[in-house]
Write a protein that holds these residues in place. Structure first.
Motif, short mmCIF file in Angstrom:
data_model
loop_
_atom_site.label_atom_id
_atom_site.label_comp_id
_atom_site.label_asym_id
_atom_site.label_seq_id
_atom_site.Cartn_x
_atom_site.Cartn_y
_atom_site.Cartn_z
N GLU A 59 0.83 -1.22 0.00
CA GLU A 59 0.00 0.00 0.00
C GLU A 59 0.86 1.25 0.00
N ALA A 60 1.99 1.22 0.68
CA ALA A 60 2.91 2.37 0.69
C ALA A 60 3.49 2.59 -0.70
N PHE A 61 3.86 1.47 -1.39
CA PHE A 61 4.39 1.56 -2.75
C PHE A 61 3.35 2.14 -3.70
N ILE A 62 2.10 1.65 -3.55
CA ILE A 62 1.02 2.13 -4.41
C ILE A 62 0.81 3.63 -4.21
N GLN A 63 0.74 4.07 -2.98
CA GLN A 63 0.49 5.48 -2.68
C GLN A 63 1.60 6.36 -3.23
N LYS A 64 2.83 5.85 -3.20
CA LYS A 64 3.98 6.65 -3.64
C LYS A 64 4.08 6.72 -5.16
N ASN A 65 3.66 5.65 -5.86
CA ASN A 65 3.94 5.55 -7.28
C ASN A 65 2.72 5.57 -8.20
N ILE A 66 1.51 5.69 -7.65
CA ILE A 66 0.32 5.61 -8.49
C ILE A 66 0.25 6.74 -9.51
#
Length: 635
Positions: free
Chosen positions: A270-277
């Motif tokens: 979820e942290a990766f998604i929030q950072k790279n979406i």
């Protein structure tokens, strides 16, 4: 075909699901322990099996003509019935056959005819096939094993206590014909010897049974499968309670690891998604979103709601808590429960009182609380004692109060938040605190009573059967709290695991020899728990009369020895004649034609009883003569 089969079974009350998606069965060889926290639905499931409740979903299938014997926790009996009549009614088929035999015998006595004789022969054969002639011995075996000597059998039910009435129900169930036996807390009113006997009886029994119990050692010794109610459904584990517990702990730890690992993966994703979406790695972020959507979520391991207790002793008592010197006590002067009692209890002792039902354990607890007079001797009570007494019947609870008001009445100046927080430590949360005491289950009353006692901050706990009605998690929490308690504990319990874990001293009610007779006393053996329990249920045998040893050696006239030997030979001959006549009577009673004369049957039974008494007397006479012969021969 299974005796009982539950398929996706469920039940709800006013939208509240008690059980759902229950899938299990009871087979012809099942030995099942049904466990789960108080209020989890064990009694509800049993009531559905018994047909007392209808499931709201799923299917419950029972084999045709499946006879179920059911021991409820609070059985109600007709108080005017004789106990032995109630026990005999456990086998109505045998009562019916006995009535037929007596009727046909009476008819033959009036007029002999072949048809009636044949009918009587058929009845006698059926009685023999059903074990009717051995049934009286089975009744004696079961009743005496459960603490009912023959002199009590003619009493009415009203003359027995509530616990004794439950034991009467258990005896009747064990004697009846059943295809499935269901026992709800069968050990609550049994002493340790009775529990051990019931374990052996059940395990040797080829017929299936399901037991609800919070006694882990009883479960270990009686069941081969555990049905555990958790999250409103049943989990099945092969083996006894200890094997289930070990496997459950391993599975819970493994699930916790997998759960934590997955939660970390979800958080990182979820942290990766929030950072790279919205950046250069949008495609990767969207792929991760799809991965999360497809992921099978591991549920957080279930943790039973347990008591978190801490018992503070605000004030230290003196080192000597109780000193008992040459104490004798009883129920009036005509029933002595124990004498020559010399015991001591000191600060931080954990003393288990061990003995059979009715030996005087509860009476001794009342003496220690200065509520029962001793007959003789001395009782010294220590200084600075703050005593809390746990009564197994919770008789000090006010049935008209709610759970919250019960505690609040003790601390009226405290806030609602304080009372709610305290009750939550004992498993009372949400709507539980507004229940009236009168509607609480046995386990809930036990927890509430404990919450009141512990709030008094005692330095001496006197407890009478504290584990009755507590489920295993609550039992463990109480045991842990008592182990950490800084004061003194004196308790009565039939839970062998609880005794082993808590006690460091044992006051054992014992039957000991006093000359040639047997008397009751209380001793403190230097022994472990199992040895102490064995001592409490060991009955000593009075010694045989020893030959008198004379200081003066004298010559014995051989004629005297010859006369004694003649008496012995004469008694042996008489014994042989009596035994031959008894065998002849038994042979006559086994012949159906004998029953054509009712008066003859009565006469033979009377003569049989008289000869059995004479045979016993002859054995005693021979023993005395042989002792006399040895005494003369040794001079």
């Amino acid at each position: 075909m299974s005796l009982v089969q539950c398929i996706d079974l469920g039940i709800e009350f006013a939208g509240n699901h008690i059980l759902s998606s229950v899938n299990c069965s009871i087979e012809h060889n099942s030995k099942i322990g049904l466990i789960g926290p108080n209020g989890s639905g064990k009694s509800t499931l049993i009531k559905m099996i018994m047909g007392m409740l209808e499931p709201t979903s799923g299917i419950l299938v029972k084999a045709k003509k499946c006879r179920i014997g059911y021991l409820a926790q609070n059985a109600v009996l007709d108080p005017q019935r004789k106990m032995i009549d109630y026990i005999n009614e456990a086998r109505p088929d045998l009562l019916g056959l006995k009535h037929k035999m007596e009727t046909l015998s009476a008819q033959l006595a009036g007029q002999h005819d072949i048809q009636t004789q044949n009918e009587l022969n058929a009845v006698l054969e059926e009685m023999h096939n059903k074990g009717a002639f051995e049934h009286d011995n089975q009744i004696k075996y079961v009743l005496t094993s459960l603490g009912f000597p023959a002199e009590e059998w003619e009493k009415t039910i009203a003359q027995f206590s509530g616990g004794e009435q439950t034991r009467i129900c258990l005896a009747a169930l064990l004697l009846m014909q059943y295809d499935l036996l269901i026992l709800d807390e069968p050990t609550n009113h049994l002493d340790i010897a009775m529990i051990r006997w019931l374990e052996r009886f059940l395990w040797a029994n080829p017929r299936p049974y399901l037991v609800v119990s919070h006694d882990r050692e009883f479960l270990d010794n009686t069941v081969s499968s555990i049905y555990y109610i958790r999250d409103k459904t049943i989990r099945i584990s092969k083996g006894n309670y200890s094997s289930f517990y070990e496997a459950d702990q391993i599975a819970a730890k493994a699930q916790q690891k997998h759960y934590e690992r997955q939660q970390k993966l979800i958080a990182d994703t979820e942290a990766f998604i929030q950072k790279n979406i919205a950046g250069q790695k949008t495609a990767m972020a969207k792929s991760r979103i799809k991965m999360l959507a497809r992921m099978d979520i591991i549920q957080k391991p279930h943790h039973s709601r347990e008591m978190k207790l801490h018992l503070d002793a605000p004030q230290r008592s003196g080192n000597d808590v109780f000193i008992l010197k040459n104490l004798m006590f009883g129920i009036g002067e005509n029933r002595i429960l124990a004498k020559n009692v010399n015991l001591s209890a000191h600060w931080q002792d954990r003393i288990a009182l061990i003995g059979p039902n009715g030996c005087g354990k509860s009476t001794l607890l009342r003496i220690l609380r200065d509520e029962h007079e001793i007959l003789s001797g001395e009782l010294k009570i220590g200084a600075s004692l703050r005593v809390a007494y746990y009564d197994q019947h919770q008789s000090y609870l006010d049935e008209s109060l709610t759970v919250m008001d019960t505690l609040w009445s003790l601390v009226p100046t405290q806030t609602r938040g304080y009372v709610l927080s305290w009750l939550a430590r004992f498993g009372f949360v949400g709507d539980d605190v507004d229940k009236e005491v009168s509607v609480l289950s046995g386990g809930e009353k036990s927890r509430l009573y404990l919450s009141v006692l512990i709030h008094e901050k005692p330095n001496l706990l006197i407890m009478d059967e504290p584990t009755n009605h507590l489920d295993i998690p609550m039992n463990d929490a109480l045991l842990e709290a008592l182990d950490e308690f800084k004061g003194t504990i004196i308790f009565v319990s039939h839970d062998r695991h609880f005794i082993r874990k808590l006690a460091n001293k044992f006051w054992v009610f014992r039957r000991v020899l006093e000359g040639r007779s047997v008397a009751s006393t209380i001793e403190e053996p230097d022994a472990d728990a199992d040895t102490a329990m064995d001592l409490a249920f060991t009955e000593p045998e009075p010694p045989k009369k020893a030959p008198v040893v004379r200081d003066k050696i004298r010559k014995i006239n051989p004629w005297h020895l010859e006369q004694v030997q003649k008496k012995i030979d004469h008694k042996h001959q008489e014994l042989s004649n009596r035994q031959a006549r008894l065998d002849e009577i038994h042979q006559l009673l086994s012949d159906s034609s004998t029953y054509s004369d009712k008066s003859a049957v009565l006469s033979l039974n009377s003569e049989s009883e008289e000869i059995e008494n004479m045979i016993q007397q002859l054995h005693d006479d021979i023993q005395e003569l042989e002792d006399e012969y040895l005494e003369l021969a040794c001079d």
